[in-house]
Design a protein around this motif. Structure first.
Motif, PDB file in Angstrom:
ATOM      1  N   GLN A 161       0.827  -1.209   0.000  1.00  0.00           N
ATOM      2  CA  GLN A 161       0.000   0.000   0.000  1.00  0.00           C
ATOM      3  C   GLN A 161       0.861   1.257   0.000  1.00  0.00           C
ATOM      4  O   GLN A 161       0.588   2.213  -0.731  1.00  0.00           O
ATOM      5  N   GLU A 162       1.914   1.270   0.805  1.00  0.00           N
ATOM      6  CA  GLU A 162       2.821   2.429   0.831  1.00  0.00           C
ATOM      7  C   GLU A 162       3.508   2.612  -0.512  1.00  0.00           C
ATOM      8  O   GLU A 162       3.700   3.743  -0.977  1.00  0.00           O
ATOM      9  N   PHE A 163       3.876   1.496  -1.143  1.00  0.00           N
ATOM     10  CA  PHE A 163       4.520   1.599  -2.454  1.00  0.00           C
ATOM     11  C   PHE A 163       3.571   2.187  -3.481  1.00  0.00           C
ATOM     12  O   PHE A 163       3.970   3.014  -4.318  1.00  0.00           O
ATOM     13  N   ALA A 164       2.310   1.783  -3.421  1.00  0.00           N
ATOM     14  CA  ALA A 164       1.331   2.324  -4.369  1.00  0.00           C
ATOM     15  C   ALA A 164       1.112   3.806  -4.150  1.00  0.00           C
ATOM     16  O   ALA A 164       1.063   4.596  -5.103  1.00  0.00           O
ATOM     17  N   VAL A 165       0.993   4.207  -2.883  1.00  0.00           N
ATOM     18  CA  VAL A 165       0.781   5.632  -2.583  1.00  0.00           C
ATOM     19  C   VAL A 165       1.996   6.450  -2.988  1.00  0.00           C
ATOM     20  O   VAL A 165       1.879   7.535  -3.583  1.00  0.00           O
ATOM     21  N   THR A 166       3.199   5.933  -2.690  1.00  0.00           N
ATOM     22  CA  THR A 166       4.423   6.651  -3.059  1.00  0.00           C
ATOM     23  C   THR A 166       4.566   6.767  -4.572  1.00  0.00           C
ATOM     24  O   THR A 166       4.994   7.799  -5.099  1.00  0.00           O
ATOM     25  N   SER A 167       4.193   5.715  -5.278  1.00  0.00           N
ATOM     26  CA  SER A 167       4.292   5.749  -6.739  1.00  0.00           C
ATOM     27  C   SER A 167       3.321   6.764  -7.336  1.00  0.00           C
ATOM     28  O   SER A 167       3.648   7.482  -8.287  1.00  0.00           O
ATOM     29  N   ASN A 193       4.627  10.264  -7.167  1.00  0.00           N
ATOM     30  CA  ASN A 193       5.811  10.555  -7.971  1.00  0.00           C
ATOM     31  C   ASN A 193       5.403  11.385  -9.194  1.00  0.00           C
ATOM     32  O   ASN A 193       4.501  10.995  -9.941  1.00  0.00           O
ATOM     33  N   PRO A 194       6.038  12.539  -9.434  1.00  0.00           N
ATOM     34  CA  PRO A 194       5.665  13.367 -10.591  1.00  0.00           C
ATOM     35  C   PRO A 194       5.831  12.656 -11.924  1.00  0.00           C
ATOM     36  O   PRO A 194       5.038  12.860 -12.854  1.00  0.00           O
ATOM     37  N   VAL A 195       6.851  11.808 -12.039  1.00  0.00           N
ATOM     38  CA  VAL A 195       7.068  11.082 -13.297  1.00  0.00           C
ATOM     39  C   VAL A 195       5.920  10.119 -13.553  1.00  0.00           C
ATOM     40  O   VAL A 195       5.386  10.036 -14.671  1.00  0.00           O
ATOM     41  N   VAL A 196       5.530   9.389 -12.509  1.00  0.00           N
ATOM     42  CA  VAL A 196       4.412   8.448 -12.660  1.00  0.00           C
ATOM     43  C   VAL A 196       3.121   9.192 -12.979  1.00  0.00           C
ATOM     44  O   VAL A 196       2.315   8.750 -13.809  1.00  0.00           O
ATOM     45  N   GLN A 197       2.920  10.334 -12.321  1.00  0.00           N
ATOM     46  CA  GLN A 197       1.717  11.125 -12.595  1.00  0.00           C
ATOM     47  C   GLN A 197       1.684  11.604 -14.045  1.00  0.00           C
ATOM     48  O   GLN A 197       0.646  11.559 -14.707  1.00  0.00           O
ATOM     49  N   GLN A 198       2.839  12.043 -14.545  1.00  0.00           N
ATOM     50  CA  GLN A 198       2.879  12.513 -15.924  1.00  0.00           C
ATOM     51  C   GLN A 198       2.635  11.375 -16.911  1.00  0.00           C
ATOM     52  O   GLN A 198       1.925  11.530 -17.916  1.00  0.00           O
ATOM     53  N   VAL A 199       3.211  10.195 -16.618  1.00  0.00           N
ATOM     54  CA  VAL A 199       2.988   9.037 -17.488  1.00  0.00           C
ATOM     55  C   VAL A 199       1.516   8.650 -17.489  1.00  0.00           C
ATOM     56  O   VAL A 199       0.932   8.329 -18.541  1.00  0.00           O
TER      57      VAL A 199
END
Length: 340
Positions: A306-312, A315-321
């Protein structure tokens, strides 16, 4: 002063100086009585002394209230000046050296923190991380986190000593294989010292700072590999970049070159191997201790996911993708709708 007033003064004196004075008595005591002070002193000196004590106590109480009001005003002004300057008061550590509680630790994250580790200020080179055990780590876990920090320092120091031993080994024996060992020893110092700090100590620090299951799992995965690497380094396999026990014994058994030099360098190399072996044992013990603590914190693999999913997602890069993918999907859907 009339007889009624004088009798009232005697009554006040007989009742005691510690009794509270009502409003009418306070007004009476504030009246000028200098002209009748001689009569009071002659009639009852104790009564005059009680009046003076009451008046003096009244003035002291007034001064104390005024002083308290001024202190309160100064404290509010001082607090206002601190709140208007966010860079002031960032050092939350107490002068006694004790760790602050979890509530104060959570408050200190609201302030702007400046990096303080490593404490190097040389031109463009400066601190890269913020690290304060007394502020970030709870007092019951501070000992083990500091212990792991000292383990990292010991590992970095042994790597430097291993490089020195490899230099002596190359100067004594020479050859392509020994030169490879020396070159790899330099690479291990440059690579393993910072990477061990970043890959297993910082996750451990973050795990105890914020009770992060994800950082606990990262630490266990990387530090387990660290234990295996330390065991290999203590062996000292030829052309692997460490002096170690095997290379030291080989040099002791060698008949080439100066015999005394071979013995001295060989003993030094074996000592480096023993240091690596001792550190591997300490690593294993600390790994077991931290795993026991981890089991009592309530962390789990599900929380780590769950923490990994929230952290991902943060992430601005993940959001942009994700935005780009959603945009392309919308365009494809609109184009497909236009064909029909």
């Amino acid at each position: 002063m009339d007889q009624i007033s004088v009798s009232r003064l005697f009554e006040l004196n007989n009742e005691g100086a510690n009794r509270p004075i009502n409003q009418s008595e306070m007004g009476f005591l504030n009246q000028p009585i200098n002209k009748d002070l001689r009569f009071i002193n002659q009639s009852n000196p104790t009564c005059a002394l009680s009046i003076n004590q009451r008046r003096h106590g009244l003035s002291q109480s007034t001064n104390q209230r005024r002083h308290g009001l001024s202190q309160s005003t100064n404290q509010r002004r001082h607090g206002l000046s601190q709140s208007t300057n966010p860079t002031r008061g960032l050092s939350i550590k107490r002068s006694t050296g004790r760790s602050i509680g979890p509530f104060m630790r959570s408050l200190c994250y609201l302030a702007v923190k400046t990096n303080n580790w490593p404490g190097i200020h040389c031109g463009p080179i400066g601190p890269c991380f913020y690290q304060d055990f007394d502020v970030d780590i709870a007092i019951e876990y501070k000992g083990i986190v500091k212990g792991m920090y000292y383990v990292w320092l010991a590992y970095s120091l042994i790597l430097v000593l291993d490089m020195i031993a490899c230099i002596a080994y190359m100067a004594t024996v020479g050859g392509t294989t020994v030169a490879t060992t020396f070159g790899l020893s330099i690479l291990w110092v440059v690579l393993f010292a910072p990477c061990s700090f970043l890959l297993w100590f910082r996750p451990l620090y973050k795990a105890f700072r914020s009770d992060s299951s994800m950082n606990f799992f990262i630490f266990f995965a990387i530090f387990s590999v660290q234990c295996g690497v330390t065991i290999v380094q203590c062996l000292g396999i030829n052309a692997c970049g460490t002096a170690g026990i095997i290379n030291g014994l080989t040099l002791l058994a060698s008949q080439e070159g100066n015999r005394a030099t071979n013995i001295g360098v060989g003993i030094f190399m074996i000592a480096i191997g023993v240091l690596f072996a001792t550190l591997a044992l300490v690593d294993f013990i600390m790994l077991i201790r931290i795993h026991r603590i981890y089991r009592t914190t309530g962390a789990s693999f599900a929380k780590a996911q769950q923490e990994f999913a929230v952290t991902s997602l943060k992430n601005p890069v993940v959001q942009q993708v994700a935005v780009d993918a959603a945009g392309r999907a919308a365009q494809d859907a609109w184009a497909g709708r236009g064909q029909f």
